[in-house]
Design an enzyme around this catalytic site. Sequence first.
Site, PDB file in Angstrom:
ATOM      1  N   ARG A 122       4.585  93.663  35.815  1.00 15.60           N
ATOM      2  CA  ARG A 122       5.666  92.891  35.199  1.00 15.60           C
ATOM      3  C   ARG A 122       5.379  92.580  33.731  1.00 15.60           C
ATOM      4  O   ARG A 122       6.271  92.690  32.883  1.00 15.60           O
ATOM      5  CB  ARG A 122       5.904  91.601  35.999  1.00 15.60           C
ATOM      6  CG  ARG A 122       6.982  90.671  35.443  1.00 15.60           C
ATOM      7  CD  ARG A 122       8.229  91.376  34.949  1.00 15.60           C
ATOM      8  NE  ARG A 122       8.800  92.315  35.902  1.00 15.60           N
ATOM      9  CZ  ARG A 122       9.610  93.302  35.591  1.00 15.60           C
ATOM     10  NH1 ARG A 122       9.931  93.522  34.315  1.00 15.60           N
ATOM     11  NH2 ARG A 122      10.089  94.101  36.517  1.00 15.60           N
ATOM     12  N   LYS A 170      15.007  84.691  13.331  1.00 15.03           N
ATOM     13  CA  LYS A 170      15.620  84.395  14.631  1.00 15.03           C
ATOM     14  C   LYS A 170      14.954  85.256  15.703  1.00 15.03           C
ATOM     15  O   LYS A 170      15.518  86.214  16.221  1.00 15.03           O
ATOM     16  CB  LYS A 170      17.118  84.642  14.571  1.00 15.03           C
ATOM     17  CG  LYS A 170      17.840  83.697  13.609  1.00 15.03           C
ATOM     18  CD  LYS A 170      19.313  84.004  13.499  1.00 15.03           C
ATOM     19  CE  LYS A 170      19.998  83.065  12.517  1.00 15.03           C
ATOM     20  NZ  LYS A 170      21.431  83.375  12.339  1.00 15.03           N
ATOM     21  N   LYS A 216      18.170  77.603   0.385  1.00 17.12           N
ATOM     22  CA  LYS A 216      19.486  77.628   1.016  1.00 17.12           C
ATOM     23  C   LYS A 216      20.331  76.450   0.529  1.00 17.12           C
ATOM     24  O   LYS A 216      19.917  75.669  -0.327  1.00 17.12           O
ATOM     25  CB  LYS A 216      19.320  77.628   2.534  1.00 17.12           C
ATOM     26  CG  LYS A 216      18.414  78.756   3.034  1.00 17.12           C
ATOM     27  CD  LYS A 216      18.532  78.997   4.503  1.00 17.12           C
ATOM     28  CE  LYS A 216      19.691  79.887   4.805  1.00 17.12           C
ATOM     29  NZ  LYS A 216      19.745  80.323   6.212  1.00 17.12           N
ATOM     30  N   GLU A 227      20.137  81.503  -1.778  1.00 12.43           N
ATOM     31  CA  GLU A 227      21.399  81.784  -1.099  1.00 12.43           C
ATOM     32  C   GLU A 227      22.554  81.193  -1.901  1.00 12.43           C
ATOM     33  O   GLU A 227      22.483  80.047  -2.355  1.00 12.43           O
ATOM     34  CB  GLU A 227      21.370  81.162   0.300  1.00 12.43           C
ATOM     35  CG  GLU A 227      22.637  81.366   1.097  1.00 12.43           C
ATOM     36  CD  GLU A 227      22.575  80.639   2.432  1.00 12.43           C
ATOM     37  OE1 GLU A 227      22.267  81.284   3.433  1.00 12.43           O
ATOM     38  OE2 GLU A 227      22.825  79.403   2.453  1.00 12.43           O
ATOM     39  N   ASP A 258      25.999  84.749   1.193  1.00 10.03           N
ATOM     40  CA  ASP A 258      26.239  84.219   2.536  1.00 10.03           C
ATOM     41  C   ASP A 258      27.717  84.243   2.903  1.00 10.03           C
ATOM     42  O   ASP A 258      28.554  83.626   2.238  1.00 10.03           O
ATOM     43  CB  ASP A 258      25.712  82.784   2.619  1.00 10.03           C
ATOM     44  CG  ASP A 258      25.819  82.211   4.027  1.00 10.03           C
ATOM     45  OD1 ASP A 258      25.480  82.930   4.984  1.00 10.03           O
ATOM     46  OD2 ASP A 258      26.253  81.057   4.163  1.00 10.03           O
TER      47      ASP A 258
END
Length: 296
Positions: free
Chosen positions: A107, A142, A174, A204, A225
Amino acid sequence: MKTEIIPLDTRQVAELARHDVEMALAEDVGHGDLTANLIDRAKTARARIIAREDAVVCGLPWVKAALTALDPKVHLTMHLEEGQRCSANQTVLEMEGSARALLTAERTALNFLQMLSAVATKTAQYVAAVQGTGTQIVDTRKTLPGLRLAQKYAVRIGGGANHRIGLFDAILIKENHIAAAGGVAQVLAKAKGHSAGAAFIQIEVETLDQLREALEHDATMVLLDNMNLPTLRAAVELNRTVGTPRKIGPAILEISGGVTLEGLRELAETGVDRISIGTLTKDVRATDYSMRFDAL
């Protein structure tokens, strides 16, 4: 374990695989495999891992690490190499060793092979969609917790490129950073004074006015963005007109946000340099592999 680079050479990949597998086996096996222990300790077995669908094979070092961790003498025969494409019902590798070890490792070995092949296969689809445009497909942060390096490695196997590894190796400014610092000019000035050791500084922007301001303050990498196609084309042109006369030249332009495979080619044809896609590592469907045993 060091995480300053995405491992690509054989030794680095093997080290990463051993690290990941050690944690996975501890999670899965605990104090022992109660079911595999029903098998005679001296019993040996032969097994095959078979692909059940077309895919880019990725994760073989993790398979090897899982098997050898439980049976250092296991014999492996690879029918495909890392990064090669497999077809449905094709044998990827064969193994022979302790029946208990093969059963216990099954597994863990398949989990890594299924997940990493899924990332590599999906990346390869996105890379193929922009072929010939000069645009690079890039990953994001992510990723599955604890498996970032493995997933970013799989992106590279699929033909994509890596963005920063984490918060520690590059500066990505950002919207909230800009607001907290008081504006684009202010935050860029602050970043340049604190960029020692950073791979790059990226900012950004959400509007053409912000892009112009960033370029006028010597931004070298800009993240566009959630811009629509007309705005993206205008951003590329603005980068040419404002960025070209600078000593450092035009900025590297990257698209992020709302990217889908269906609309990818159009985005690339705007002339941007990079497209970053969280779904490469965040929304993956495991590639279907199975392991089949033949007792000796």
